[in-house]
Design an enzyme around this catalytic site. Structure first.
Site, PDB file in Angstrom:
ATOM      1  N   ASN A   1      -1.423   3.366 -10.843  1.00 39.29           N
ATOM      2  CA  ASN A   1      -0.271   3.210 -11.744  1.00 39.29           C
ATOM      3  C   ASN A   1      -0.700   2.647 -13.105  1.00 39.29           C
ATOM      4  O   ASN A   1       0.040   1.904 -13.743  1.00 39.29           O
ATOM      5  CB  ASN A   1       0.783   2.286 -11.103  1.00 39.29           C
ATOM      6  CG  ASN A   1       2.147   2.436 -11.745  1.00 39.29           C
ATOM      7  OD1 ASN A   1       2.513   3.538 -12.180  1.00 39.29           O
ATOM      8  ND2 ASN A   1       2.884   1.362 -11.855  1.00 39.29           N
TER       9      ASN A   1
ATOM     10  N   SER B   1       7.894 -12.536  -6.355  1.00 33.96           N
ATOM     11  CA  SER B   1       9.040 -12.059  -7.127  1.00 33.96           C
ATOM     12  C   SER B   1      10.285 -12.841  -6.750  1.00 33.96           C
ATOM     13  O   SER B   1      10.436 -13.272  -5.596  1.00 33.96           O
ATOM     14  CB  SER B   1       9.244 -10.578  -6.800  1.00 33.96           C
ATOM     15  OG  SER B   1      10.495 -10.139  -7.268  1.00 33.96           O
TER      16      SER B   1
ATOM     17  N   LYS C   1       6.840  -8.775  -0.408  1.00 34.27           N
ATOM     18  CA  LYS C   1       6.571 -10.020  -1.154  1.00 34.27           C
ATOM     19  C   LYS C   1       6.796 -11.233  -0.255  1.00 34.27           C
ATOM     20  O   LYS C   1       6.014 -12.178  -0.259  1.00 34.27           O
ATOM     21  CB  LYS C   1       7.454 -10.103  -2.401  1.00 34.27           C
ATOM     22  CG  LYS C   1       7.106  -9.073  -3.465  1.00 34.27           C
ATOM     23  CD  LYS C   1       5.690  -9.263  -3.986  1.00 34.27           C
ATOM     24  CE  LYS C   1       5.220  -8.151  -4.878  1.00 34.27           C
ATOM     25  NZ  LYS C   1       3.800  -8.178  -5.181  1.00 34.27           N
TER      26      LYS C   1
ATOM     27  N   TYR D   1       9.997  -3.096  -0.437  1.00 35.05           N
ATOM     28  CA  TYR D   1       9.162  -3.735  -1.462  1.00 35.05           C
ATOM     29  C   TYR D   1       9.373  -5.244  -1.445  1.00 35.05           C
ATOM     30  O   TYR D   1       8.429  -6.033  -1.389  1.00 35.05           O
ATOM     31  CB  TYR D   1       9.489  -3.167  -2.856  1.00 35.05           C
ATOM     32  CG  TYR D   1       8.960  -4.046  -3.973  1.00 35.05           C
ATOM     33  CD1 TYR D   1       7.600  -4.081  -4.265  1.00 35.05           C
ATOM     34  CD2 TYR D   1       9.816  -4.879  -4.712  1.00 35.05           C
ATOM     35  CE1 TYR D   1       7.112  -4.922  -5.275  1.00 35.05           C
ATOM     36  CE2 TYR D   1       9.331  -5.707  -5.704  1.00 35.05           C
ATOM     37  CZ  TYR D   1       7.987  -5.725  -5.985  1.00 35.05           C
ATOM     38  OH  TYR D   1       7.497  -6.557  -6.958  1.00 35.05           O
TER      39      TYR D   1
HETATM   40  P1  NAD Z   1       1.713  -2.281 -12.388  1.00 38.39           P
HETATM   41  O1  NAD Z   1       2.031  -1.142 -11.498  1.00 38.39           O
HETATM   42  O2  NAD Z   1       1.729  -2.066 -13.848  1.00 38.39           O
HETATM   43  O3  NAD Z   1       0.301  -2.911 -11.992  1.00 38.39           O
HETATM   44  C1  NAD Z   1      -0.168  -2.925 -10.652  1.00 38.39           C
HETATM   45  C2  NAD Z   1      -1.594  -2.388 -10.660  1.00 38.39           C
HETATM   46  O4  NAD Z   1      -2.094  -2.395  -9.320  1.00 38.39           O
HETATM   47  C3  NAD Z   1      -1.688  -0.957 -11.171  1.00 38.39           C
HETATM   48  O5  NAD Z   1      -2.667  -0.892 -12.200  1.00 38.39           O
HETATM   49  C4  NAD Z   1      -2.108  -0.132  -9.950  1.00 38.39           C
HETATM   50  O6  NAD Z   1      -2.951   0.939 -10.300  1.00 38.39           O
HETATM   51  C5  NAD Z   1      -2.814  -1.187  -9.105  1.00 38.39           C
HETATM   52  N1  NAD Z   1      -2.809  -0.955  -7.652  1.00 38.39           N
HETATM   53  C6  NAD Z   1      -1.747  -0.751  -6.844  1.00 38.39           C
HETATM   54  N2  NAD Z   1      -2.157  -0.580  -5.573  1.00 38.39           N
HETATM   55  C7  NAD Z   1      -3.521  -0.696  -5.583  1.00 38.39           C
HETATM   56  C8  NAD Z   1      -4.529  -0.618  -4.585  1.00 38.39           C
HETATM   57  N3  NAD Z   1      -4.246  -0.374  -3.296  1.00 38.39           N
HETATM   58  N4  NAD Z   1      -5.831  -0.777  -4.945  1.00 38.39           N
HETATM   59  C9  NAD Z   1      -6.146  -1.011  -6.247  1.00 38.39           C
HETATM   60  N5  NAD Z   1      -5.243  -1.089  -7.235  1.00 38.39           N
HETATM   61  C10 NAD Z   1      -3.939  -0.937  -6.898  1.00 38.39           C
HETATM   62  O7  NAD Z   1       2.726  -3.483 -11.981  1.00 38.39           O
HETATM   63  P2  NAD Z   1       3.056  -4.834 -12.727  1.00 38.39           P
HETATM   64  O8  NAD Z   1       4.437  -4.754 -13.259  1.00 38.39           O
HETATM   65  O9  NAD Z   1       1.934  -5.226 -13.601  1.00 38.39           O
HETATM   66  O10 NAD Z   1       3.129  -5.812 -11.470  1.00 38.39           O
HETATM   67  C11 NAD Z   1       2.041  -6.612 -11.065  1.00 38.39           C
HETATM   68  C12 NAD Z   1       2.447  -7.405  -9.832  1.00 38.39           C
HETATM   69  O11 NAD Z   1       3.605  -8.180 -10.127  1.00 38.39           O
HETATM   70  C13 NAD Z   1       2.811  -6.549  -8.626  1.00 38.39           C
HETATM   71  O12 NAD Z   1       2.340  -7.216  -7.466  1.00 38.39           O
HETATM   72  C14 NAD Z   1       4.318  -6.542  -8.660  1.00 38.39           C
HETATM   73  O13 NAD Z   1       4.855  -6.331  -7.382  1.00 38.39           O
HETATM   74  C15 NAD Z   1       4.605  -7.944  -9.156  1.00 38.39           C
HETATM   75  N6  NAD Z   1       5.917  -8.093  -9.783  1.00 38.39           N
HETATM   76  C16 NAD Z   1       6.275  -7.255 -10.807  1.00 38.39           C
HETATM   77  C17 NAD Z   1       7.528  -7.374 -11.385  1.00 38.39           C
HETATM   78  C18 NAD Z   1       7.958  -6.441 -12.494  1.00 38.39           C
HETATM   79  O14 NAD Z   1       9.165  -6.304 -12.726  1.00 38.39           O
HETATM   80  N7  NAD Z   1       7.043  -5.802 -13.214  1.00 38.39           N
HETATM   81  C19 NAD Z   1       8.433  -8.357 -10.929  1.00 38.39           C
HETATM   82  C20 NAD Z   1       8.031  -9.209  -9.912  1.00 38.39           C
HETATM   83  C21 NAD Z   1       6.766  -9.064  -9.338  1.00 38.39           C
HETATM   84  N1  UFG Z   2      20.557  -1.849 -15.288  1.00 36.51           N
HETATM   85  C1  UFG Z   2      21.513  -1.070 -15.907  1.00 36.51           C
HETATM   86  N2  UFG Z   2      21.163   0.162 -16.308  1.00 36.51           N
HETATM   87  C2  UFG Z   2      19.909   0.685 -16.135  1.00 36.51           C
HETATM   88  C3  UFG Z   2      18.929  -0.127 -15.510  1.00 36.51           C
HETATM   89  C4  UFG Z   2      19.286  -1.390 -15.072  1.00 36.51           C
HETATM   90  O1  UFG Z   2      22.662  -1.506 -16.082  1.00 36.51           O
HETATM   91  O2  UFG Z   2      19.665   1.829 -16.507  1.00 36.51           O
HETATM   92  C5  UFG Z   2      20.922  -3.209 -14.858  1.00 36.51           C
HETATM   93  C6  UFG Z   2      20.780  -3.422 -13.367  1.00 36.51           C
HETATM   94  O3  UFG Z   2      21.943  -3.025 -12.704  1.00 36.51           O
HETATM   95  C7  UFG Z   2      20.523  -4.935 -13.322  1.00 36.51           C
HETATM   96  C8  UFG Z   2      19.784  -5.239 -14.619  1.00 36.51           C
HETATM   97  O4  UFG Z   2      20.033  -4.128 -15.472  1.00 36.51           O
HETATM   98  O5  UFG Z   2      21.756  -5.594 -13.333  1.00 36.51           O
HETATM   99  C9  UFG Z   2      18.280  -5.403 -14.443  1.00 36.51           C
HETATM  100  O6  UFG Z   2      17.794  -4.281 -13.715  1.00 36.51           O
HETATM  101  P1  UFG Z   2      16.234  -3.960 -13.569  1.00 36.51           P
HETATM  102  O7  UFG Z   2      16.116  -2.702 -12.780  1.00 36.51           O
HETATM  103  O8  UFG Z   2      15.576  -4.023 -14.898  1.00 36.51           O
HETATM  104  O9  UFG Z   2      15.693  -5.212 -12.758  1.00 36.51           O
HETATM  105  P2  UFG Z   2      16.085  -5.745 -11.304  1.00 36.51           P
HETATM  106  O10 UFG Z   2      16.586  -7.141 -11.499  1.00 36.51           O
HETATM  107  O11 UFG Z   2      16.955  -4.822 -10.588  1.00 36.51           O
HETATM  108  O12 UFG Z   2      14.670  -5.722 -10.547  1.00 36.51           O
HETATM  109  C10 UFG Z   2      13.450  -6.144 -11.143  1.00 36.51           C
HETATM  110  C11 UFG Z   2      12.296  -5.317 -10.599  1.00 36.51           C
HETATM  111  C12 UFG Z   2      12.083  -5.621  -9.144  1.00 36.51           C
HETATM  112  C13 UFG Z   2      11.921  -7.067  -8.913  1.00 36.51           C
HETATM  113  C14 UFG Z   2      13.070  -7.813  -9.527  1.00 36.51           C
HETATM  114  C15 UFG Z   2      12.849  -9.282  -9.441  1.00 36.51           C
HETATM  115  O13 UFG Z   2      12.576  -3.949 -10.746  1.00 36.51           O
HETATM  116  O14 UFG Z   2      10.896  -5.009  -8.755  1.00 36.51           O
HETATM  117  O15 UFG Z   2      13.217  -7.473 -10.899  1.00 36.51           O
HETATM  118  O16 UFG Z   2      11.575  -9.592  -9.943  1.00 36.51           O
HETATM  119  F1  UFG Z   2      11.886  -7.329  -7.596  1.00 36.51           F
END
Ligand code: NAD
Ligand code: UFG
Length: 340
Positions: free
Chosen positions: A34, A125, A154, A150
């Site tokens: 990704n 998360s 966590k 998912y």
């Molecule tokens: P991202 O997808 O941009 O980064 C994750 C990276 O991990 C990617 O580069 C992907 O290629 C790599 N990856 C996935 N599976 C792998 C595997 N099996 N082996 C090697 N590489 C692998 O995601 P991000 O937004 O940077 O998120 C990073 C971390 O934070 C994740 O654990 C995600 O669950 C957590 N997190 C993200 C959010 C969010 O909203 N972005 C919120 C809460 C927690």
């Molecule tokens: N929303 C809209 N329109 C859109 C997209 C989102 O109204 O097109 C709203 C959603 O309903 C929500 C808020 O915007 O109320 C935020 O939504 P996001 O999808 O941006 O974020 P979430 O809070 O649903 O979830 C995110 C990540 C999850 C993570 C969580 C907590 O997607 O992976 O934050 O870290 F688990």
């Protein structure tokens, strides 16, 4: 040396820049499922140093063991970002998510034990809180049953780390991120959602850029001041800095084993309409939006009490909603100008 799994991803790349700029030697492990290898160029440009990179499937124990044979003896710490993170996809493909996210963590912990690497920072998360009964949530707020596979990975990963810290020499911190948004001020690194974005902020920036016709606000009759959902939006650079502080705390630890959890958010809840308004104010660009039905699985409101991170990690979010949204917009524009 710090091993950063998922270091070419969104949060990982920002954290690598902060780590290198603060004198850490960084080795990235990522399978690029990704993310793009070109992220290494951007990290080098922003930090002056190119991290060592291994393309490896972390959920494959043999591949990971081979990499740790080369680097394990030099590392003091691991930051484990690598995971699959799409909530909707995890409902369709639960086994893929459990295999990838759980096996990866277990493999990392096994290699850390083998190579006597003691410090781990894990990406958790706020999804583990589900719909909390009271906001803001503290780290003591009970976790709720996960809304998605998912989210469940966590929660399970947190438990795996807690239990392992009781059995092997391991000092670990789980950081519970709230909603990461924004991009580095250079606009050279940022979030790159594939296809139609699920998350609010990329949808907003793509609507502003004319790639999407209009934003649908999911639900306007929630029990909140303006009827739309409330979240705690945290700038990714502030989030990256929290990892640095967590690492410093672990490296200063005198205990043989420990496990701790920190909320990483701003402490401020913003509604979806607040986000739209803040974007318009910060950028001067209007967002075409409509009010639509609720999205399944969305919770009404969650935002963080960050007292523990403020006092024990010596960390506090510095950047507000408008600054965060402005940086997202700069990134969107910069990325589109280079790729169209
Ligand atoms: P991202 O997808 O941009 O980064 C994750 C990276 O991990 C990617 O580069 C992907 O290629 C790599 N990856 C996935 N599976 C792998 C595997 N099996 N082996 C090697 N590489 C692998 O995601 P991000 O937004 O940077 O998120 C990073 C971390 O934070 C994740 O654990 C995600 O669950 C957590 N997190 C993200 C959010 C969010 O909203 N972005 C919120 C809460 C927690
Ligand atoms: N929303 C809209 N329109 C859109 C997209 C989102 O109204 O097109 C709203 C959603 O309903 C929500 C808020 O915007 O109320 C935020 O939504 P996001 O999808 O941006 O974020 P979430 O809070 O649903 O979830 C995110 C990540 C999850 C993570 C969580 C907590 O997607 O992976 O934050 O870290 F688990």
């Amino acid at each position: 040396m710090v091993i950063v799994t998922g270091g070419t991803g969104y949060i990982g790349s920002h954290t690598c820049v902060e780590l290198i700029n603060n004198g850490f030697e960084v080795v990235i492990l990522d399978n690029l499922s990704n993310s793009h290898e070109s992220m290494l160029d951007a990290i080098e440009e922003l930090s002056g140093k190119r991290p060592t990179f291994y393309k490896v499937d972390i959920d494959d124990s043999d591949q990971l063991a081979a990499v740790f044979e080369k680097i394990g003896s030099k590392a003091e710490s691991v930051i484990h970002f690598a995971a699959k993170k799409a909530v909707g996809e995890s409902v369709q493909e639960p086994l893929e998510y459990y295999r990838n996210n759980l096996d990866s963590l277990i493999n990392i912990l096994v290699e850390m034990g083998r190579h006597q690497i003691q410090n781990l920072v894990f990406s958790s998360s706020c999804t583990v809180y589900g719909q909390p009964d009271v906001c803001p949530v503290t780290e003591e707020t009970p976790r709720k049953e996960a809304e998605s596979p998912y989210g469940n990975t966590k929660s399970i990963c947190e438990d795996i780390i807690r239990d392992t810290s009781k059995a092997q020499s391991l000092n670990a911190i789980s950081l519970r991120y709230f909603n990461p948004i924004g991009a580095h001020e250079s606009a050279k690194i940022g979030e790159l959602p594939i296809g139609v974005p699920n998350n609010l902020v990329p949808y907003v920036t793509q609507t502003a850029a004319g790639i999407r016709k209009e934003l649908t606000i999911f639900g306007d009759d929630y029990v909140t001041d303006d009827g739309t959902c409330i979240r705690d939006y945290i700038h990714v650079v502030d989030l990256a800095k929290a990892h640095l502080q967590a690492l410093r705390k672990l490296e200063a630890a005198t205990s043989e084993s420990s496990y701790d959890i920190f909320n990483i958010g701003t402490g401020k809840g913003s509604s979806v309409l607040d986000v739209v308004k803040a974007f318009e104010t910060a950028t001067g660009v209007s967002i075409n939006y409509k009010l639509g039905p609720k999205r399944e699985g969305d919770i009404t409101a969650v935002y963080a009490d960050t007292t523990k991170a403020n006092t024990q990690l010596n960390w506090k979010a510095q950047l507000g909603l408008e600054e965060s949204l402005k940086s997202s917009w700069n990134w969107e524009q910069n990325y589109r100008s280079r790729n169209t």
